[in-house]
Structure formats: C-alpha cells, structure tokens
Design an enzyme around this catalytic site. Structure first.
Site, mmCIF file in Angstrom:
data_model
loop_
_atom_site.group_PDB
_atom_site.id
_atom_site.type_symbol
_atom_site.label_atom_id
_atom_site.label_comp_id
_atom_site.label_asym_id
_atom_site.label_seq_id
_atom_site.Cartn_x
_atom_site.Cartn_y
_atom_site.Cartn_z
ATOM 1 N N GLY A 1 -3.338 -9.056 -54.574
ATOM 2 C CA GLY A 1 -4.227 -8.578 -55.623
ATOM 3 C C GLY A 1 -3.561 -7.795 -56.727
ATOM 4 O O GLY A 1 -4.085 -7.719 -57.836
ATOM 5 N N ILE B 1 -4.809 -13.634 -51.816
ATOM 6 C CA ILE B 1 -4.759 -14.739 -50.855
ATOM 7 C C ILE B 1 -4.902 -14.225 -49.428
ATOM 8 O O ILE B 1 -5.557 -14.850 -48.586
ATOM 9 C CB ILE B 1 -3.431 -15.510 -51.000
ATOM 10 C CG1 ILE B 1 -3.280 -16.060 -52.413
ATOM 11 C CG2 ILE B 1 -3.349 -16.646 -49.983
ATOM 12 C CD1 ILE B 1 -1.848 -16.445 -52.767
ATOM 13 N N PHE C 1 -5.071 -15.609 -59.169
ATOM 14 C CA PHE C 1 -4.897 -15.084 -57.811
ATOM 15 C C PHE C 1 -3.432 -14.796 -57.556
ATOM 16 O O PHE C 1 -2.539 -15.315 -58.231
ATOM 17 C CB PHE C 1 -5.443 -16.070 -56.775
ATOM 18 C CG PHE C 1 -4.734 -17.395 -56.743
ATOM 19 C CD1 PHE C 1 -3.656 -17.605 -55.892
ATOM 20 C CD2 PHE C 1 -5.134 -18.434 -57.576
ATOM 21 C CE1 PHE C 1 -2.996 -18.824 -55.855
ATOM 22 C CE2 PHE C 1 -4.476 -19.656 -57.554
ATOM 23 C CZ PHE C 1 -3.406 -19.853 -56.686
ATOM 24 N N CYS C 2 -3.190 -13.938 -56.563
ATOM 25 C CA CYS C 2 -1.835 -13.604 -56.127
ATOM 26 C C CYS C 2 -1.905 -13.242 -54.646
ATOM 27 O O CYS C 2 -2.954 -13.387 -54.019
ATOM 28 C CB CYS C 2 -1.237 -12.482 -56.967
ATOM 29 S SG CYS C 2 -2.203 -10.954 -56.924
ATOM 30 N N THR C 3 -0.815 -12.751 -54.086
ATOM 31 C CA THR C 3 -0.757 -12.533 -52.644
ATOM 32 C C THR C 3 -1.758 -11.494 -52.160
ATOM 33 O O THR C 3 -2.559 -11.746 -51.261
ATOM 34 C CB THR C 3 0.669 -12.110 -52.225
ATOM 35 O OG1 THR C 3 1.592 -13.066 -52.723
ATOM 36 C CG2 THR C 3 0.774 -12.024 -50.708
#
Length: 312
Positions: free
Chosen positions: A185, A210, A181-183
């Site tokens: 995508g 996120i 996951f990241c901020t």
C-alpha cells in the site's frame, strides 16, 4: 499467531511528520534488539516504513511502541507468518524518503487516491472505464500481477513519474478511472498522490495492497495471477499468504522459479539465467567463495551475514 508457523511478519508504514528522525534511530534499534526482532525499518521526515519479524509477543510489543510515536496511532500493519525467521539481521535506517519517488512536492498526508477494499477491488478493475496500473518494479511484476494490469517495466520507483508522464495520453484514452496497486500500500500512497497532482481526478488504490487482497479474497474469486514478491527470505507468497515456490539468485537478486533452477546457467549463489551474461569470471569467483562460506556457516548452524535479503 499461526499455531503451525511461529514467526510473525509485520509489513508496516505510516506517513507522519517526524521533526528529527535521526534522533529516533538508536532508541528504536535498541527496542527491536531487546525484543529479538529482525528486519528493516526506515525513518524519514515523512514517516516510517518497514518489514520486521519476531515472535507474536515481540511483534505485538513493537507495534504498540511504534503506535506511540508522534502521529502513528493509525500505523498501517499487515501480518503474515513464517516457519522460521525470514531476516538475517536488524536494520534501522534514516532516509530522505521512506519510499523513494524523487518528487519532493508530493505529500500523501495532503492528498491521495480513494481507498478500495479488497472485497470491492474485483469490480473496480473489471470496469472497462478503469485502467489498472501495477506500481511495482520489474523484478516484482515478473512473478505475478492482477489480470489485465498495465506493467510499467520500471527498474525503480523513481522511474514511475517519468513513465506516467510519457504514457499518460495512451493510458487515459477512453477511460477516466485509474486504479493502482502495490505490495502493501505504501507506494500507492505516493503514486496516487502524484497522479492527483498531475490533474487526474478519479484515482483509486487497493487498501492494504496485494498482501491484504491475498489474505482476504478467496482464491476461487481472485483475479491475481502468480505470486507476490516480498522483501524477505520467503521471496514470494501466494493466496492465504502461504510461502510461494520462488527462491532468490544471490548474484543478481532476481526471483527464480523451478525452471530457472533447472537451467544449466544456474549455480546456487553464483549465477542464474537472468545474470549469466552480466557477470564476469572474477565476479562469479567471488560469489562462489561467498557461497562456500554460506554453506560452511549453515553446517555450523549459524547465519552468514554476507547473504543479503531480497530486494534492490
């Protein structure tokens, strides 16, 4: 648009084939400027990435404009809202990559991991057969992450490939699923593509990142802990994408919580507990003068261009 919060913030990206991104810069800058939009847009041969803000109508108009670009009809956009403009200026830049990994053979248009909706994410990361990896940088993971996630402690996304190759055996021991996951995508598009190229078959990533999770999943059901760092003057957001409690050290760009701001090492615009030992007196004197000019500009009711937005 939120009735109480008049500024719309759009985090967006699209991997697309742009033959001549340099030729796109000036027209895109002019369109954003015409609409009163601020923030940052990055253009590269591999596509478009950025976070911008403006009125609801202005953001709607620029998103329509961006979706009319070649292969951008499916532009990924996540919206949030702010009480005031969270950017100081508008920047449209041409880069080698829209998110820099430094792996020239990785192409997210050819292969990525399997998307997982926010509604299904909790079940995936609770599975003991899954290793969960946070692909963000150390200053982002420091203020929040998912329960049980592995933190690579990377200073830059460029460090991620080497980190994974070094720790691969330990990460995958006894597990066959990798969830990342990241901020918003975009980093996961590249990191999952990279893992696929490294021969990892079962790779998943959180669709919308996120930000979409915090917008979608009720707080009482959430497995997110802390706040999510964002690359604008809000610094961080929490559940429901409400602005968080962090501010930013203008000397080292690190997010600061209430305890940091109470530290004797904190001087607004000059130093904080994270950088007090890393700057000399001459540097702090420059920061102090800059902070003085910021405060004078604030009293006059104007922005000060020397204040950079969050991020490194």
């Amino acid at each position: 648009m939120s009735e109480a919060l008049p500024i719309t913030v759009a985090a967006l990206y699209r991997f697309a084939a742009f033959a001549d991104p340099a030729s796109m810069r000036e027209p895109l800058f002019a369109k954003c400027e015409e609409l009163g939009i601020k923030g940052t847009l990055l253009l590269a041969r591999e596509g478009l990435n950025g976070t911008i803000a403006g009125t609801d109508n202005a953001i709607g108009a620029i998103i329509d404009h961006l979706r009319a670009l070649p292969d951008c009809a499916d532009l990924e956009v996540k919206y949030s809202y702010a009480a005031k403009m969270p950017f100081i200026r508008l920047k449209v830049r041409v880069k080698q990559e829209i998110v820099t990994m430094g792996e020239p053979d990785i192409d997210p248009r050819a292969s990525v991991g399997r998307y997982v909706s926010p509604e299904d994410w909790n079940a995936l990361i609770a599975d003991p057969d899954t290793v969960v990896i946070d692909t963000r940088n150390d200053y982002e993971t420091a203020i929040g992450t998912f329960e049980g996630a592995v933190d690579p402690h990377t200073a830059s996304f460029r460090d991620f490939p080497a980190w994974f190759r070094e720790h691969r055996d330990d990460l995958l021991e006894g597990r066959k699923k990798v969830a990342m996951f990241c901020t918003g995508g975009i980093r996961c598009e590249k990191s999952t593509s990279f893992l696929r190229a490294e021969g990892v078959d079962e790779v998943y990533h959180l669709k919308g990142g996120i930000l979409k999770y915090l917008e979608t999943v009720p707080e009482e059901e959430s497995r997110w802990q802390g706040e999510c760092f964002v690359f604008d003057e809000r610094v961080a957001v929490g559940h429901g994408l409400k602005q968080g409690d962090y501010t930013l050290c203008r000397a080292c760009r690190m997010p600061l919580d209430a305890d940091d701001r109470q530290s004797p090492d904190f001087a607004e615009g000059v130093s904080c507990p994270h950088c007090i030992g890393d700057r000399d007196e001459a540097q702090r004197a420059r920061y102090a003068e800059r902070q003085k000019q910021v405060e004078l500009a604030r009293k006059r009711g104007v922005g000060h261009v020397g204040v950079k937005p969050p991020g490194r």
